[in-house]
Design an enzyme around this catalytic site. Structure first.
Site, PDB file in Angstrom:
ATOM      1  CG  ASN A   9      -1.713   1.243   1.398  1.00 23.21           C
ATOM      2  OD1 ASN A   9      -1.779   2.075   0.493  1.00 23.21           O
ATOM      3  ND2 ASN A   9      -2.345   1.388   2.555  1.00 23.21           N
ATOM      4  CE  LYS A  11      -0.071   3.177   4.864  1.00 25.40           C
ATOM      5  NZ  LYS A  11       0.052   3.273   6.302  1.00 25.40           N
ATOM      6  CG  HIS A  93      -5.668   1.988   5.506  1.00 28.13           C
ATOM      7  ND1 HIS A  93      -5.208   2.888   6.434  1.00 28.13           N
ATOM      8  CD2 HIS A  93      -4.654   1.123   5.279  1.00 28.13           C
ATOM      9  CE1 HIS A  93      -3.959   2.563   6.757  1.00 28.13           C
ATOM     10  NE2 HIS A  93      -3.598   1.508   6.069  1.00 28.13           N
ATOM     11  CD  GLU A  95      -2.747   5.509   6.971  1.00 23.94           C
ATOM     12  OE1 GLU A  95      -2.748   5.528   5.727  1.00 23.94           O
ATOM     13  OE2 GLU A  95      -1.812   5.026   7.642  1.00 23.94           O
ATOM     14  CD  GLU A 163      -3.130  -2.305   7.459  1.00 22.95           C
ATOM     15  OE1 GLU A 163      -2.068  -2.564   6.892  1.00 22.95           O
ATOM     16  OE2 GLU A 163      -3.760  -1.246   7.263  1.00 22.95           O
ATOM     17  N   GLY A 169       3.009   2.470  10.762  1.00 19.95           N
ATOM     18  CA  GLY A 169       3.954   3.566  10.565  1.00 19.95           C
ATOM     19  C   GLY A 169       4.705   3.978  11.818  1.00 19.95           C
ATOM     20  CB  SER A 209       5.740  -1.581  11.856  1.00 16.58           C
ATOM     21  OG  SER A 209       5.334  -0.236  12.101  1.00 16.58           O
TER      22      SER A 209
HETATM   23  P1  13P Z   1       3.362   0.530   7.559  1.00 18.55           P
HETATM   24  O1  13P Z   1       3.842  -0.790   6.978  1.00 18.55           O
HETATM   25  O2  13P Z   1       4.064   1.713   6.985  1.00 18.55           O
HETATM   26  O3  13P Z   1       3.312   0.481   9.049  1.00 18.55           O
HETATM   27  O4  13P Z   1       1.838   0.686   7.064  1.00 18.55           O
HETATM   28  C1  13P Z   1       0.948  -0.358   7.247  1.00 18.55           C
HETATM   29  C2  13P Z   1      -0.304  -0.037   6.536  1.00 18.55           C
HETATM   30  O5  13P Z   1      -1.061   0.807   6.961  1.00 18.55           O
HETATM   31  C3  13P Z   1      -0.576  -0.762   5.283  1.00 18.55           C
HETATM   32  O6  13P Z   1      -1.874  -0.529   4.836  1.00 18.55           O
END
Ligand code: 13P
Length: 250
Positions: A9, A11, A93, A95, A163, A169, A209
């Site tokens: 992803n 983002k 997601h 976010e 997640e 992150g 992560s």
């Molecule tokens: P990270 O791997 O950067 O922690 O992000 C995970 C994520 O949100 C994937 O959708």
């Protein structure tokens, strides 16, 4: 029985200059016995589709609207994403849930729209740190799961990504015990709702992560069928070892 899935992803990262990394990822894994999915920003989907047409990499989008067309300035529908080469779309997601106040009801409608457009929906679930510390994780996951997943889910058109928000992150990864507990719980709930045929065929990804250094131990956890990777999916140097770790896992 379930084909493993390594998903990246990107983002809100990447311009056309980044497509070289997507090509490098594809070229590093020509003959894979697993599925490799890249979800770049929607602006790159069409070019990525052309660039990766001769590879086995699947392309996905990061969100879709729940309707097919209409007066929704700035939004993209599932049929539009399919039209430019997406085979999958991430929905729900954290976010999106947090920054755009998306509810599980809306996530279900988006997943349903994805199914109707022939896309695989990667439906994300996860608890916040406060929810985990209050020992509410499984209740939160149960609620998100039952409301976000539409009745049209099958093993072919649906993937669930667990997640934990506090691990995204942050460099913090859930422990293998924490991952195992939630993945086993999700599997049991899916079997209860959909029966063992569909319930056992829907793939479960861990996200938060995931890095080259921790991938192998995560992939050894039962009911972990792959990963949804953010930051470490942006370059071939980081993503390839994760893909290799998944391939090597039993
Ligand atoms: P990270 O791997 O950067 O922690 O992000 C995970 C994520 O949100 C994937 O959708």
């Amino acid at each position: 029985m379930r084909r493993k899935l390594a998903a990246g992803n990107w983002k809100m990262n990447g311009t056309r200059a980044s497509l070289g990394e997507a090509r490098a990822i594809a070229d590093a894994h020509p003959d894979l016995a697993l599925d490799l999915l890249l979800c770049p920003p929607a602006t790159l989907l069409s070019a990525a589709h052309d660039l990766l047409a001769d590879t086995s990499v699947l392309l996905g989008a990061q969100d879709c609207h729940c309707e097919n067309s209409g007066a929704h300035t700035g939004d993209l529908s599932a049929p539009m994403l399919a039209d430019v080469g997406a085979r999958a779309v991430i929905v729900g997601h954290s976010e999106r849930r947090e920054n755009h106040e998306e509810t599980s009801e809306l996530v279900r409608a988006k997943a349903r729209a994805a199914h109707d457009a022939g896309l695989m929906a990667v439906i994300c679930l996860g608890e916040s740190l406060a929810q985990r510390e209050a020992a509410n994780t499984l209740d939160i996951i149960a609620g998100q799961l039952s409301t976000s997943v539409p009745d049209t889910a099958t093993g072919e058109n649906t993937v669930i990504a667990y997640e934990p928000i506090w691990a995204i992150g942050t460099g913090l990864t859930a422990s293998t015990a924490q991952i195992g507990e939630v993945h086993d719980f999700i599997r049991a709930r899916l079997e209860r709702r959909f029966g063992s045929g569909v319930g056992l065929s829907i793939r479960l990804l861990y996200g938060g992560s995931v890095k080259p250094a921790n991938a192998a131990e995560i992939f050894a956890v039962p009911n972990v069928d792959g990963a949804l990777v953010g930051g470490a999916s942006l370059t071939q140097a980081d993503f390839s070892p994760i893909v290799q770790a998944l391939e090597a896992s039993s």
